[in-house]
Design a protein around this motif. Structure first.
Motif, PDB file in Angstrom:
ATOM      1  N   ALA A 214      54.158  38.634  50.185  1.00 44.43           N
ATOM      2  CA  ALA A 214      54.228  37.370  49.171  1.00 44.43           C
ATOM      3  C   ALA A 214      53.684  37.611  48.072  1.00 44.43           C
ATOM      4  O   ALA A 214      54.267  37.170  47.020  1.00 44.43           O
ATOM      5  CB  ALA A 214      53.762  35.995  49.821  1.00 44.43           C
ATOM      6  N   GLY A 215      52.768  38.820  47.909  1.00 47.12           N
ATOM      7  CA  GLY A 215      52.088  39.192  46.851  1.00 47.12           C
ATOM      8  C   GLY A 215      53.162  39.992  45.992  1.00 47.12           C
ATOM      9  O   GLY A 215      52.834  40.144  44.783  1.00 47.12           O
ATOM     10  N   VAL A 216      54.032  40.535  46.440  1.00 46.91           N
ATOM     11  CA  VAL A 216      55.000  41.527  45.856  1.00 46.91           C
ATOM     12  C   VAL A 216      56.287  40.785  45.870  1.00 46.91           C
ATOM     13  O   VAL A 216      56.749  41.120  44.762  1.00 46.91           O
ATOM     14  CB  VAL A 216      55.110  42.799  46.995  1.00 46.91           C
TER      15      VAL A 216
ATOM     16  N   LEU B 276      55.205  48.860  56.655  1.00 47.33           N
ATOM     17  CA  LEU B 276      54.955  47.776  55.552  1.00 47.33           C
ATOM     18  C   LEU B 276      55.853  48.053  54.342  1.00 47.33           C
ATOM     19  O   LEU B 276      56.347  47.107  53.859  1.00 47.33           O
ATOM     20  CB  LEU B 276      53.475  47.957  55.310  1.00 47.33           C
TER      21      LEU B 276
ATOM     22  N   ILE C  96      46.146  30.539  43.089  1.00 51.07           N
ATOM     23  CA  ILE C  96      46.082  31.915  43.347  1.00 51.07           C
ATOM     24  C   ILE C  96      45.904  33.064  42.345  1.00 51.07           C
ATOM     25  O   ILE C  96      45.197  33.913  42.250  1.00 51.07           O
ATOM     26  CB  ILE C  96      47.045  32.494  44.553  1.00 51.07           C
TER      27      ILE C  96
ATOM     28  N   THR D  35      40.918  36.588  53.421  1.00 46.90           N
ATOM     29  CA  THR D  35      41.614  37.673  54.013  1.00 46.90           C
ATOM     30  C   THR D  35      43.051  37.302  53.285  1.00 46.90           C
ATOM     31  O   THR D  35      43.899  38.298  52.991  1.00 46.90           O
ATOM     32  CB  THR D  35      41.850  37.743  55.615  1.00 46.90           C
ATOM     33  N   THR D  36      43.518  36.182  52.980  1.00 46.43           N
ATOM     34  CA  THR D  36      44.828  36.036  52.449  1.00 46.43           C
ATOM     35  C   THR D  36      44.824  36.214  51.088  1.00 46.43           C
ATOM     36  O   THR D  36      45.678  36.874  50.600  1.00 46.43           O
ATOM     37  CB  THR D  36      45.485  34.349  52.808  1.00 46.43           C
TER      38      THR D  36
ATOM     39  N   SER E 150      46.057  28.349  53.190  1.00 43.31           N
ATOM     40  CA  SER E 150      45.814  29.186  51.806  1.00 43.31           C
ATOM     41  C   SER E 150      47.397  30.006  51.555  1.00 43.31           C
ATOM     42  O   SER E 150      47.683  30.049  50.431  1.00 43.31           O
ATOM     43  CB  SER E 150      44.628  30.210  52.190  1.00 43.31           C
ATOM     44  N   LEU E 151      47.914  30.360  52.543  1.00 41.89           N
ATOM     45  CA  LEU E 151      48.878  31.111  52.256  1.00 41.89           C
ATOM     46  C   LEU E 151      50.254  30.285  51.699  1.00 41.89           C
ATOM     47  O   LEU E 151      50.801  30.697  50.916  1.00 41.89           O
ATOM     48  CB  LEU E 151      49.409  32.013  53.564  1.00 41.89           C
TER      49      LEU E 151
ATOM     50  N   ALA F 110      44.435  39.907  50.635  1.00 44.52           N
ATOM     51  CA  ALA F 110      45.849  40.747  51.164  1.00 44.52           C
ATOM     52  C   ALA F 110      46.777  40.548  49.832  1.00 44.52           C
ATOM     53  O   ALA F 110      47.663  41.299  49.452  1.00 44.52           O
ATOM     54  CB  ALA F 110      46.520  39.999  52.261  1.00 44.52           C
ATOM     55  N   ARG F 111      46.609  39.541  49.084  1.00 37.36           N
ATOM     56  CA  ARG F 111      47.540  39.469  47.979  1.00 37.36           C
ATOM     57  C   ARG F 111      47.128  40.247  46.941  1.00 37.36           C
ATOM     58  O   ARG F 111      47.776  40.718  46.126  1.00 37.36           O
ATOM     59  CB  ARG F 111      47.368  37.673  47.708  1.00 37.36           C
TER      60      ARG F 111
ATOM     61  N   PRO G 254      50.067  38.951  61.228  1.00 35.26           N
ATOM     62  CA  PRO G 254      51.073  38.379  60.433  1.00 35.26           C
ATOM     63  C   PRO G 254      50.563  37.810  59.307  1.00 35.26           C
ATOM     64  O   PRO G 254      51.428  37.608  58.292  1.00 35.26           O
ATOM     65  CB  PRO G 254      51.749  37.363  61.377  1.00 35.26           C
ATOM     66  N   THR G 255      49.383  36.883  59.293  1.00 35.85           N
ATOM     67  CA  THR G 255      49.055  36.391  57.958  1.00 35.85           C
ATOM     68  C   THR G 255      48.663  37.240  56.876  1.00 35.85           C
ATOM     69  O   THR G 255      48.927  36.893  55.859  1.00 35.85           O
ATOM     70  CB  THR G 255      47.787  35.249  58.430  1.00 35.85           C
ATOM     71  N   VAL G 256      48.013  38.503  57.327  1.00 34.38           N
ATOM     72  CA  VAL G 256      47.854  39.392  56.414  1.00 34.38           C
ATOM     73  C   VAL G 256      48.716  39.951  55.700  1.00 34.38           C
ATOM     74  O   VAL G 256      49.188  40.091  54.649  1.00 34.38           O
ATOM     75  CB  VAL G 256      46.820  40.564  56.800  1.00 34.38           C
TER      76      VAL G 256
ATOM     77  N   SER H 129      50.710  37.439  53.401  1.00 38.56           N
ATOM     78  CA  SER H 129      50.050  37.070  52.396  1.00 38.56           C
ATOM     79  C   SER H 129      50.572  38.439  51.194  1.00 38.56           C
ATOM     80  O   SER H 129      50.766  38.372  50.085  1.00 38.56           O
ATOM     81  CB  SER H 129      48.721  37.177  52.431  1.00 38.56           C
ATOM     82  N   HIS H 130      50.249  39.830  51.935  1.00 43.92           N
ATOM     83  CA  HIS H 130      50.676  40.898  51.061  1.00 43.92           C
ATOM     84  C   HIS H 130      52.077  40.959  50.733  1.00 43.92           C
ATOM     85  O   HIS H 130      52.287  41.316  49.529  1.00 43.92           O
ATOM     86  CB  HIS H 130      50.499  42.338  52.036  1.00 43.92           C
TER      87      HIS H 130
ATOM     88  N   ALA I 116      47.943  43.634  47.043  1.00 41.62           N
ATOM     89  CA  ALA I 116      49.668  43.973  46.615  1.00 41.62           C
ATOM     90  C   ALA I 116      49.460  44.115  45.017  1.00 41.62           C
ATOM     91  O   ALA I 116      50.628  44.767  44.698  1.00 41.62           O
ATOM     92  CB  ALA I 116      50.551  42.668  47.021  1.00 41.62           C
ATOM     93  N   ARG I 117      48.691  43.400  44.276  1.00 43.93           N
ATOM     94  CA  ARG I 117      48.583  43.322  43.024  1.00 43.93           C
ATOM     95  C   ARG I 117      47.870  44.351  42.275  1.00 43.93           C
ATOM     96  O   ARG I 117      47.769  44.219  40.989  1.00 43.93           O
ATOM     97  CB  ARG I 117      48.579  41.915  42.493  1.00 43.93           C
TER      98      ARG I 117
ATOM     99  N   ARG J 135      49.725  27.534  49.933  1.00 45.69           N
ATOM    100  CA  ARG J 135      49.426  27.441  48.421  1.00 45.69           C
ATOM    101  C   ARG J 135      49.663  28.543  47.630  1.00 45.69           C
ATOM    102  O   ARG J 135      50.176  28.513  46.489  1.00 45.69           O
ATOM    103  CB  ARG J 135      48.016  26.927  48.357  1.00 45.69           C
ATOM    104  N   ALA J 136      49.312  29.786  48.100  1.00 47.76           N
ATOM    105  CA  ALA J 136      49.408  31.212  47.423  1.00 47.76           C
ATOM    106  C   ALA J 136      50.863  31.233  46.973  1.00 47.76           C
ATOM    107  O   ALA J 136      51.178  31.957  46.029  1.00 47.76           O
ATOM    108  CB  ALA J 136      48.717  31.956  48.218  1.00 47.76           C
TER     109      ALA J 136
ATOM    110  N   PHE K  68      40.274  28.724  49.109  1.00 49.60           N
ATOM    111  CA  PHE K  68      41.090  29.683  49.787  1.00 49.60           C
ATOM    112  C   PHE K  68      40.386  30.744  50.982  1.00 49.60           C
ATOM    113  O   PHE K  68      39.296  30.848  50.657  1.00 49.60           O
ATOM    114  CB  PHE K  68      41.746  30.780  48.587  1.00 49.60           C
ATOM    115  N   GLU K  69      41.054  30.870  51.849  1.00 49.26           N
ATOM    116  CA  GLU K  69      40.704  31.799  52.988  1.00 49.26           C
ATOM    117  C   GLU K  69      40.695  33.311  52.600  1.00 49.26           C
ATOM    118  O   GLU K  69      41.723  33.618  51.923  1.00 49.26           O
ATOM    119  CB  GLU K  69      41.443  31.668  54.224  1.00 49.26           C
TER     120      GLU K  69
END
Lengths: 293, 401
Positions: A54-56, A17, B31, B72-73, A82-83, B76-77, A46-48, A51-52, B80-81, A85-86, B69-70
């Motif tokens: 993309a948060g970085v 990761l 988000i 788990t997504t 959700s992914l 997970a974000r 893969p979705t988790v 999302s992770h 990360a933060r 939009r995020a 929003f779902e």
């Protein structure tokens, strides 16, 4: 336009990761349109992962592989939306052909139906329609009038097919790119199966793919320019791969480095271009900037 | 030590929250709303952020913002933060495939460094059912039978999973549901129970029952953390808090309040005026109710006890569904929390701020320091995992069938 590059990463298997995080930044800075996250028994979900990551790191697209197997379409639609939009409209799904899931099987309209390609077509159609069921223009948030949405713009999909029944609508509005990008791999699927829903088509055998796709798209009233055709290659010198791309009229490549993080980084450096990141994944993949939702 | 989660319920627990002055009405569709509240919660050293969820568009969407929003997504974000804050997400046992969910939640626990908790719920209502091929909701008892089976499948999958272990061994199992079926499930599998209670004595009895039930399943009652939902309206003075509450009542879209109550009770309120009492004769016993029995019971108890007019009841609930609301200064809210905690009615609370983010900012900036002054709440994290925050070990659930 320049050649589109999508990079496949098997996170948790060939790269960790934290390595994937560093590679994401390198890929973005190398002009890669999207990271495709492989789904195997040895990878993280893969979705988790998308999302992770993309948060970085922002500024690059993420395409999550999701098989039909074990995933009910409404859940997949929500999660990928959700992914999307995020990430500000930088997400897609590589929907893998497969079987059903425990929830949908219990209510399958035709319990005997089991063709992976037909299931894929129906599933992908449900996804795209769910993603268009709550257009973001419907979200107004009028505090004075006490109106959150213009309800008349939100439409259930009312899908009643062979494999699935899904009422809709989705619970959230569409993203900056309208809806997530749908990636289809030819193999189990043929051009006809993916013609209605795919935004990106990936082939390993490039010879004749452009003609076959053009024909299949025409049959459903779509233009070849609406779809991006990528050739899947392990690695190789960029010059050789590009010659192959041009020979077969592909729009770009999907790079699948076989090794670990060091090898992936070397591949990225060899392919680096100096393109500024486009505003959405759709734009990065050479698709129209936004799908009318 | 007291445990505190913040429930990031879109714009806030009150039905009029999204209309509150100074609030961006559609922020909960971005988000950043979730990540910034999670960061604030981590600064305040809370145990976890909590996300409610259901796989459907809320029929009340026209007049109130919904969860969109779902989980788990989103989590997970947030992982990360942030570094330490726990991440609890609601995922339905009714409409997920156990093989897929076990893998995804286990991986989220791994990716977050051992901070994830799974809130197991059953999903009521015909709207969600129709998104999964059904014409109507699954019967209450059948939902709970499935939930028990489903949870065992998921926990067993986690136990056999070695490739992507997390520092906390496996996700914390949270259960929310106060029906008879729900209490049984909680005693058997839950490590955290998210409950709904208006009354201290009732909450005390509830917690005692869950703990006693756990003993019958061979579990240590100290390994269960009971967190009632607590809606908060904070003001710097009592008058200011009351004014904030009154304003929220005024902002509650009437159509939303009525629609939600009618759905909760399973009866039509059409034609009933605000100054008329709720027709108690139309209400069945809670165990016979089809939807969420927890909230049905909470509201029915208010009706049985107080025989309120429709208008009074709508104000009392304020679109919040039935979790207890405390309105007051930071000291008064800390008093209430301390009273429940010391009385054995709660191990802590799932805090549901009236308006987000402002109501949570006030809670974090003023109520949490007051709890700290009283020695009730941590000044820093001791560990890095959600289990560590909650003081939970890794329990053996496999033999609990």
């Amino acid at each position: 336009m320049s050649t589109i590059v999508q990079l496949v990463l098997a996170v948790g298997d060939r790269v960790s990761l934290s390595e994937a995080s560093a590679l994401t930044a390198l890929a973005r800075d190398s002009g890669v349109a999207a990271i495709r996250l492989a789904d195997t028994p040895d990878t993280l979900d893969p979705t988790v992962t998308a999302s992770h990551l993309a948060g970085v790191h922002s500024g690059i697209g993420f395409v999550a592989e999701v098989p039909t197997t074990h995933h009910a379409p409404y859940n997949t639609a929500r999660r990928v939306s959700s992914l999307d939009r995020a990430t500000g409209g930088r997400a897609g799904i590589a929907l893998l052909a497969g079987d059903g899931d425990e929830v949908s099987d219990a209510t399958a309209p035709d319990p005997a139906a089991a063709d992976p390609a037909r299931r894929w077509s129906e599933y992908a159609g449900v996804l795209t329609r769910l993603w268009e069921s709550f257009p973001r223009q419907a979200l107004i948030g009028d505090q004075e009038a006490a109106l959150v949405v213009r309800e008349e713009l939100i439409r259930p999909v009312g899908h009643d097919g062979v494999y699935y029944r899904v009422a809709g609508p989705l619970d959230g509005p569409s993203s900056a790119q309208g809806r997530p990008v749908v990636v289809a791999d030819l193999g189990v699927l043929d051009p006809a199966a993916v013609a209605e829903s795919a935004d990106v088509v990936v082939v390993e055998h490039a010879a004749g793919a452009d003609d076959a796709l053009t024909e299949a798209l025409r049959a459903v009233g779509r233009d070849r320019r609406e779809v991006t055709l990528l050739g899947r290659v392990p690695v190789g010198s960029p010059a050789d791969v590009l010659a192959w791309v041009h020979e077969h009229r592909l729009d770009g490549v999907e790079l699948v480095p076989a090794g670990g993080a060091a090898e992936v980084a070397a591949v990225l450096r060899a392919w680096a271009t100096e393109a500024a990141p486009p505003p959405t994944l759709r734009a990065a993949l050479g698709l129209r900037a936004e799908v009318a939702a | 030590m007291l445990h505190l989660n913040v429930n990031i319920l879109n714009a806030g627990v009150f039905g009029g929250s999204w209309r509150f002055p100074g609030t961006d009405g559609t922020a909960s569709y971005t988000i950043e709303h979730y990540t910034s509240i999670a960061k604030k919660a981590e600064e305040a050293k809370l145990d976890a952020v909590f996300l409610a969820d259901g796989p459907a568009l809320d029929p009340g969407i026209k007049h109130r913002t919904g969860n969109n929003f779902e989980p788990t997504t989103v989590l997970a974000r947030i992982a990360a933060r942030t570094e330490r804050i726990g991440l609890i997400g609601t995922l339905s046992s009714s409409y997920n495939d156990p093989v897929e969910l076990a893998r995804r939640l286990g991986d989220l626990d791994h990716v977050s460094g051992g901070r994830f908790g799974w809130n197991v719920v059953t999903t009521a209502g015909p709207v969600a059912a129709r998104n999964f091929g059904r014409d109507g909701e699954i019967d209450h008892a059948v939902r709970y039978q499935r939930a028990a089976w489903f949870t065992q499948q998921v926990v067993a999958a986690w136990a056999s999973r070695t490739r992507f272990a997390s520092p906390q061994g496996r996700p914390v199992v949270v259960q929310a549901g106060g029906s008879s079926d729900g209490r049984r499930l909680a005693s058997r599998v839950a490590e955290v129970v998210f409950s709904a209670d208006q009354d201290l004595e009732h909450a005390r009895a509830f917690r005692a029952e869950i703990r006693a039930g756990a003993v019958q399943f061979g579990r240590d009652p100290a390994e269960i953390v009971v967190l009632p939902g607590l809606s908060t309206v904070v003001g710097s003075t009592e008058t200011e808090a009351k004014r904030r509450r009154e304003l929220l009542d005024e902002l509650l879209p009437d159509a939303y309040g009525r629609g939600r109550l009618a759905a909760q009770l399973g009866i039509s309120l059409d034609g009933l005026r605000d100054d008329e009492p709720i027709p108690a004769g139309l209400l069945v016993e809670p165990d016979e109710a089809g939807g969420s029995q927890t909230f049905y019971r909470v509201v029915k108890e208010i009706i049985d006890r107080e025989n309120p007019t429709l208008g009074t009841l709508l104000k009392r609930l304020s679109g919040g569904g039935g979790h207890r609301i405390v309105t007051g200064t930071p000291e008064q809210i800390a008093d209430d929390i301390e009273t429940w905690y010391r009385a054995g009615a709660a191990d802590g609370f799932n805090v549901m701020p009236d308006v987000l983010p402002s109501g949570f900012d006030d809670f974090a900036d003023h109520v949490v320091p007051e709890l700290r002054r009283r020695g009730l709440f941590r000044t820093d994290y001791d560990g890095t995992t959600l289990r560590a925050h909650l003081g939970l070990g890794l329990p053996a659930l496999e033999g609990a069938a």
